[in-house]
Every structure is written in structure tokens, then in C-alpha cells.
Design a protein around this motif. Sequence first.
Motif, PDB file in Angstrom:
ATOM      1  N   UNK A 139       0.838  -1.209   0.000  1.00  0.00           N
ATOM      2  CA  UNK A 139       0.000   0.000   0.000  1.00  0.00           C
ATOM      3  C   UNK A 139       0.873   1.258   0.000  1.00  0.00           C
ATOM      4  N   UNK A 140       1.953   1.188   0.770  1.00  0.00           N
ATOM      5  CA  UNK A 140       2.862   2.329   0.870  1.00  0.00           C
ATOM      6  C   UNK A 140       3.467   2.633  -0.501  1.00  0.00           C
ATOM      7  N   UNK A 141       3.910   1.575  -1.169  1.00  0.00           N
ATOM      8  CA  UNK A 141       4.498   1.726  -2.501  1.00  0.00           C
ATOM      9  C   UNK A 141       3.469   2.332  -3.468  1.00  0.00           C
ATOM     10  N   UNK A 142       2.221   1.834  -3.430  1.00  0.00           N
ATOM     11  CA  UNK A 142       1.170   2.385  -4.300  1.00  0.00           C
ATOM     12  C   UNK A 142       0.945   3.865  -4.020  1.00  0.00           C
ATOM     13  N   UNK A 143       0.889   4.210  -2.736  1.00  0.00           N
ATOM     14  CA  UNK A 143       0.694   5.617  -2.378  1.00  0.00           C
ATOM     15  C   UNK A 143       1.812   6.475  -2.938  1.00  0.00           C
ATOM     16  N   UNK A 144       3.047   5.966  -2.856  1.00  0.00           N
ATOM     17  CA  UNK A 144       4.199   6.750  -3.314  1.00  0.00           C
ATOM     18  C   UNK A 144       4.085   7.038  -4.809  1.00  0.00           C
ATOM     19  N   UNK A 145       3.853   6.008  -5.631  1.00  0.00           N
ATOM     20  CA  UNK A 145       3.909   6.280  -7.076  1.00  0.00           C
ATOM     21  C   UNK A 145       2.674   7.027  -7.562  1.00  0.00           C
ATOM     22  N   UNK A 146       1.506   6.731  -6.968  1.00  0.00           N
ATOM     23  CA  UNK A 146       0.302   7.443  -7.399  1.00  0.00           C
ATOM     24  C   UNK A 146       0.392   8.914  -6.988  1.00  0.00           C
ATOM     25  N   UNK A 167      -4.564  -0.719  -3.932  1.00  0.00           N
ATOM     26  CA  UNK A 167      -5.013   0.195  -2.866  1.00  0.00           C
ATOM     27  C   UNK A 167      -3.871   1.041  -2.336  1.00  0.00           C
ATOM     28  N   UNK A 168      -4.209   2.257  -1.951  1.00  0.00           N
ATOM     29  CA  UNK A 168      -3.220   3.122  -1.326  1.00  0.00           C
ATOM     30  C   UNK A 168      -3.342   2.980   0.189  1.00  0.00           C
ATOM     31  N   UNK A 169      -2.454   3.673   0.904  1.00  0.00           N
ATOM     32  CA  UNK A 169      -2.382   3.493   2.355  1.00  0.00           C
ATOM     33  C   UNK A 169      -3.688   3.790   3.080  1.00  0.00           C
ATOM     34  N   UNK A 170      -4.351   4.910   2.713  1.00  0.00           N
ATOM     35  CA  UNK A 170      -5.536   5.296   3.483  1.00  0.00           C
ATOM     36  C   UNK A 170      -6.601   4.209   3.444  1.00  0.00           C
ATOM     37  N   UNK A 171      -6.842   3.655   2.256  1.00  0.00           N
ATOM     38  CA  UNK A 171      -7.858   2.609   2.139  1.00  0.00           C
ATOM     39  C   UNK A 171      -7.288   1.279   2.626  1.00  0.00           C
ATOM     40  N   UNK A 222     -11.600   8.999  -0.380  1.00  0.00           N
ATOM     41  CA  UNK A 222     -12.880   8.586  -0.944  1.00  0.00           C
ATOM     42  C   UNK A 222     -12.768   8.092  -2.389  1.00  0.00           C
ATOM     43  N   UNK A 223     -11.882   8.683  -3.180  1.00  0.00           N
ATOM     44  CA  UNK A 223     -11.743   8.214  -4.565  1.00  0.00           C
ATOM     45  C   UNK A 223     -11.222   6.772  -4.608  1.00  0.00           C
ATOM     46  N   UNK A 224     -10.187   6.502  -3.847  1.00  0.00           N
ATOM     47  CA  UNK A 224      -9.621   5.152  -3.840  1.00  0.00           C
ATOM     48  C   UNK A 224     -10.655   4.162  -3.303  1.00  0.00           C
ATOM     49  N   UNK A 225     -11.339   4.571  -2.244  1.00  0.00           N
ATOM     50  CA  UNK A 225     -12.328   3.687  -1.633  1.00  0.00           C
ATOM     51  C   UNK A 225     -13.455   3.348  -2.610  1.00  0.00           C
ATOM     52  N   UNK A 226     -13.747   4.279  -3.518  1.00  0.00           N
ATOM     53  CA  UNK A 226     -14.856   4.077  -4.446  1.00  0.00           C
ATOM     54  C   UNK A 226     -14.423   3.379  -5.733  1.00  0.00           C
ATOM     55  N   UNK A 228     -12.131   1.796 -16.406  1.00  0.00           N
ATOM     56  CA  UNK A 228     -11.072   2.299 -15.525  1.00  0.00           C
ATOM     57  C   UNK A 228     -11.389   2.054 -14.052  1.00  0.00           C
ATOM     58  N   UNK A 229     -12.516   1.381 -13.771  1.00  0.00           N
ATOM     59  CA  UNK A 229     -12.765   1.018 -12.379  1.00  0.00           C
ATOM     60  C   UNK A 229     -11.814  -0.106 -11.999  1.00  0.00           C
ATOM     61  N   UNK A 230     -11.269  -0.015 -10.796  1.00  0.00           N
ATOM     62  CA  UNK A 230     -10.235  -0.928 -10.322  1.00  0.00           C
ATOM     63  C   UNK A 230      -8.963  -0.843 -11.174  1.00  0.00           C
ATOM     64  N   UNK A 231      -8.700   0.362 -11.674  1.00  0.00           N
ATOM     65  CA  UNK A 231      -7.476   0.629 -12.423  1.00  0.00           C
ATOM     66  C   UNK A 231      -6.866   1.891 -11.813  1.00  0.00           C
ATOM     67  N   UNK A 232      -5.602   1.834 -11.405  1.00  0.00           N
ATOM     68  CA  UNK A 232      -5.018   3.003 -10.703  1.00  0.00           C
ATOM     69  C   UNK A 232      -5.026   4.283 -11.541  1.00  0.00           C
ATOM     70  N   UNK A 233      -5.185   4.150 -12.870  1.00  0.00           N
ATOM     71  CA  UNK A 233      -5.239   5.335 -13.721  1.00  0.00           C
ATOM     72  C   UNK A 233      -6.398   6.254 -13.314  1.00  0.00           C
ATOM     73  N   UNK A 234      -7.531   5.654 -12.878  1.00  0.00           N
ATOM     74  CA  UNK A 234      -8.673   6.471 -12.458  1.00  0.00           C
ATOM     75  C   UNK A 234      -8.282   7.345 -11.263  1.00  0.00           C
ATOM     76  N   UNK A 235      -7.438   6.810 -10.401  1.00  0.00           N
ATOM     77  CA  UNK A 235      -7.011   7.557  -9.217  1.00  0.00           C
ATOM     78  C   UNK A 235      -6.059   8.677  -9.620  1.00  0.00           C
ATOM     79  N   UNK A 236      -5.096   8.339 -10.488  1.00  0.00           N
ATOM     80  CA  UNK A 236      -4.147   9.368 -10.936  1.00  0.00           C
ATOM     81  C   UNK A 236      -4.904  10.510 -11.608  1.00  0.00           C
ATOM     82  N   UNK A 237      -5.868  10.161 -12.463  1.00  0.00           N
ATOM     83  CA  UNK A 237      -6.627  11.193 -13.183  1.00  0.00           C
ATOM     84  C   UNK A 237      -7.442  12.071 -12.227  1.00  0.00           C
TER      85      UNK A 237
END
Lengths: 273, 292
Positions: free
Chosen positions: A66-73, A220-224, A208-212, A131-140
Motif C-alpha cells: 500500500x505504501x508503494x502504491x501511495x508513493x507512485x500514485x 489500494x493506497x495506504x488510506x484505504x 474517498x476516490x480510492x475507496x470508491x 477504468x474502475x479498479x485501475x489506478x489510472x482512475x485515481x491518478x486522473x
Amino acid sequence: MGRIGYILLYACLALVAAFQIFPLLWLVLFSLKDNAQIFSGSPFALPNDPQWGNYLNVWQGGIGLYFFNSVWITGLAIVLTVLFASMATFAITRMNWKLNKFVLGLFMVGLMIPIHSALIPLFSMFLSVNLIDNPLSIVLTYTTYNLPITIMILLGFYYTLPREIEEAAVMDGSSINRLFFTIILPMTTPVMATTVIINMIYNWNEFVFVNTFISSDEYKTLTVGIQNFIGQYMTDWGSIGATLVISIIPVLLAFLFFSNKVVEGISSSAVKG
Amino acid sequence: MNKVMSNKLMITLYIFPALFLIAVLIIVPLILTGYYGLMDWNGIGSMTFIGMENYINAIQDGAFWDSAWHSLLLALFSTLSLVIYLAVSMILASKIKGADLLRKIYLIPMLLSSVAIAQLWIKVYNPANGILNTILRGIGIENPPSWLANPDVVLYAIFIPILWQYAGFYILIYYAALKNIPESLIESAKIDGANPLQIAYKIKLPLIMGVVKVTIVLAIVGSLKYFDLIYVMTGGGPSGSSEVMASYMYDLAFSTNNFGYGSAIGFLLLIITLVVTVIIRRLTASKEDIQY
């Protein structure tokens, strides 16, 4: 004012500081204890035999990913936001066109709205383009939703840049791209640093974006992530504490090293009203 | 010069990425929310147009108004707490040594994610082993409440971490405004024999009133948007007693798949926020600084 008056005032301020710090201090303490120490000992006792294993266990148990995901996103969204915001601010403040005030007004709508009102349509839009369940949606979404505040912080600085710089560059036959990337952008480094820090804090803490939009653990990122994680460790306080400490260390480090930039960014984000 | 800086192609290229993203991912969804609100829709299947039914239902929905009332209460608490922040800032700005360090310490909770704050305060409020009840039992209170499980106190219990989170933010803003007041004004008031309270109330407060008004708008509008902290701490419970507008909307859409009705609530949340913003600005603006 007398000596006693000053002591009373200091006492007030110290009390507020204690209120702000104590919960965090307690968190760090129980992150280093096991349940036996937490439930029987005094809450402010130093851990005897600190349980550093708590940190190792949660890191290997999923928090590392999760930490790694948070860092790159967080990082990717910062780069995109600051670049696009700088380009837009440049066009709005330095170039000549009629609709610039209108476009700026449109951008500023983003400062007023509750993001939750946009959530359901965003979800269905991302669903329709897979793009649901795709990290691109979060970056965007991170990139987009931080654009208004970033543009607002940049705006004041761009207005103060002297016109002569551009005039000289254009006289010398410089193209817009060269003017922007080799002259203007480097000059805005101090204010860009402020926006980077503010974007980092927002992105790192976003929930909320990641959670949704994200359902797979691997994105997943750290918060979720810590939300799910803590669910499994319901009763193991030490592990929960370690998880929370890991999640807040990066922003605390950023604050330690760049506190003036953080203060500057947070103050300017207040003007948005 | 003018010719280069009026190049339509370059202007378009520079404005396009930001404009495109904001239009597609902010403006369009806001409009779509209102449109989806007219539909009977579970989020996956086809939509059925049902006119104003969702909106009429929302207006008659007691649970929605309860959530709106909770949002309003939080807005009220947040606004009242500004008085405390203002008082602390006044002390902080009155030539206190270490003021810069103190205001940075106050700011620390503001940097943490609402999820981390919520998880930490769940532990603080833990009935058996939380720090709060441990202290309360230590000073002789036999049966301290189980804070987050009690419908009568849960909203107040949630407000404490909100206070904790935002204190540093408002103190920072007030402190900066107070430091902008010219020292000469304070000095001449002192020479005229004004005491510190009079100086604070009659001179400093009026001079930073513009900033105070901005913070009132921020506190109220911010409260209407609260979500993360409450969603994580209580999920709106127990039995809806801490539900706010955003969490109510979220549950409708993403827990019960009632996307049409959820969109209608989302649109009402948008309208309420915008209307409240305009009203508060009108009420707090003096004649010369009305601007939209």
C-alpha cells in the motif's frame, strides 16, 4: 502585563500544544507495545521491551505494498498537476485571449463544490471506459481535483513576474515553448515547491476516490489499505498503531524539512473561501 | 511580442490539458448528478426516467433531513469553535517567544489523513482501554460513556477530533492576519490607556474582520462536506445518529446500489452547499467587498 499574566498565557498555549500532541504521542507509545502492556500498564508508560516487530509484521503483511502504491500514485499525480497547472496559469496570465477570465472562473468552480456530488457520475464514467479498479482512475482524479487549488496558488506569483522578461525573450526570437520551459518555469521554482508539498499532503491523505474506484488489494493506497488491514487486526493494538505511524511518517517528514512551505501553502489554500 | 503571445494554437495547447480534465472530470459529473437524479437506476442496469420522484422522495425523507441537521450542527460547532481559535491566536501573536514553533506544533494534526485521525480517535474513545476512559476512571469516574456507541453523545464525540484536526489551520490564518496589524496602532492605543482586552476587541478584531469572515465561510461550507472522518469512525451510526449528508449519499449509492436516489441526494448536497456559500458571503460581506 505582569509576570503572572505572562505565565498564565504561556500555560494556555502549552495546554493547546499538549492537546494537539498527546494523542500522537500515545499512538507512538502503543505502537511499540503488546496488548499485555497496553491493557495493564499506564497509557503514558514507556514501552518496556519495545515491540519493533509490530512494524516489521505489518510492513510485510501488506502495508509495504500500500505504501508503494501511495508513493507512485502521489508522485505521478503531483507531476501532472503541477505541469498542467503551470501551463494553464501561464496561458491565463501571460497570453492574450478573450476567454481567459471565463476559463479561470470555470477552474475556480472546483474549489467550491463538494466532491461527493460528482462521485456517482465519475464512477459510472470510469466504469464505461473500464477504468474502475485501475489506478489510472485515481491518478486522473487526483490530478484534476488538485488543479484548481494549484492554479490558485500559482496565479499570484505569475501576476508578479515582470513583462520585460518575456519581451526580451520574444525579441530574441524565442518560441513560446522555450520561453515557458527554460525561462518562466525555472523562475517559479519557489511557488512550485509550495504546490508540490500541498499536492503531496492532499494526495497522500486522499480516501474517498480510492475507496470508491479501487477494489483490488494490489492497487489500494495506504488510506484505504489501512482501513481493511485494521479490520483484520481488530484486537491487536500494537499492529494498528504501527500501521498508523507508518502512514503518517512521510507527511511528518515533509513538514519537518519544509515547514515554511507547508505553512505558506496551507495559508494560501485558505483564501479560497 | 503581442503577436507571439496571441498565437491561438499555443494558447489552446497550454490551456487544453487543465481545461479538458476539469471539464470532463468536474463540470460534466456535476451536471450528470442532477440528471441521474431523475432516473431509477441501480448503477449497472438500464436507467428508467422517473421525473422528479427521487427529489420529491428526498424532500420527504426523514433520514435525509436528519443527516442535513447533523451537518448543520457540525457547521454550528465549527463556527463557534472559531472563537477559541481566535483567542489562542491573539495570545500567540502578543509577542510570545516561540510563537512560530507553537503554531507549527498546532498544525501537525492538520497534515494527517482523516482515516488515520479517525482510527486514532477510535482508539482514544475505546470504552475499555482508550486513553480517555482510562483518564476518566483514573480521576474517579466509575462508568464513563462508550462514546461512539451512544447515539446521544456520538456527534459531540466526533466533533472533538474535528476540532483537533483544524485548530492549527485556523490559528495559522488568524496569526498571520494579526501579525499584519501595524505595531504603531497598538502602541498608540496603549498610550491612550487601552487595556489588552480593549485592544483585542476594539482594535485587533475589527482590523482582521475580513479574514474572520473568510474563516466563517470555510468552517460552514467545510462542515457541509464532512465525510472521511465520520465514515471511518462510525459509518454514520449508531442507527444514523451521526449520519451526515455526504455519508448518507455514499451509502445509498455504494452500499445499497440506489444510484438514482443517491444522485438526487448528491445534487441536493451540491445545491445546498452553493446556496449556503452565497448566503454566508452576502451576510458577511461588507458593501465594498462583495465579489463572486
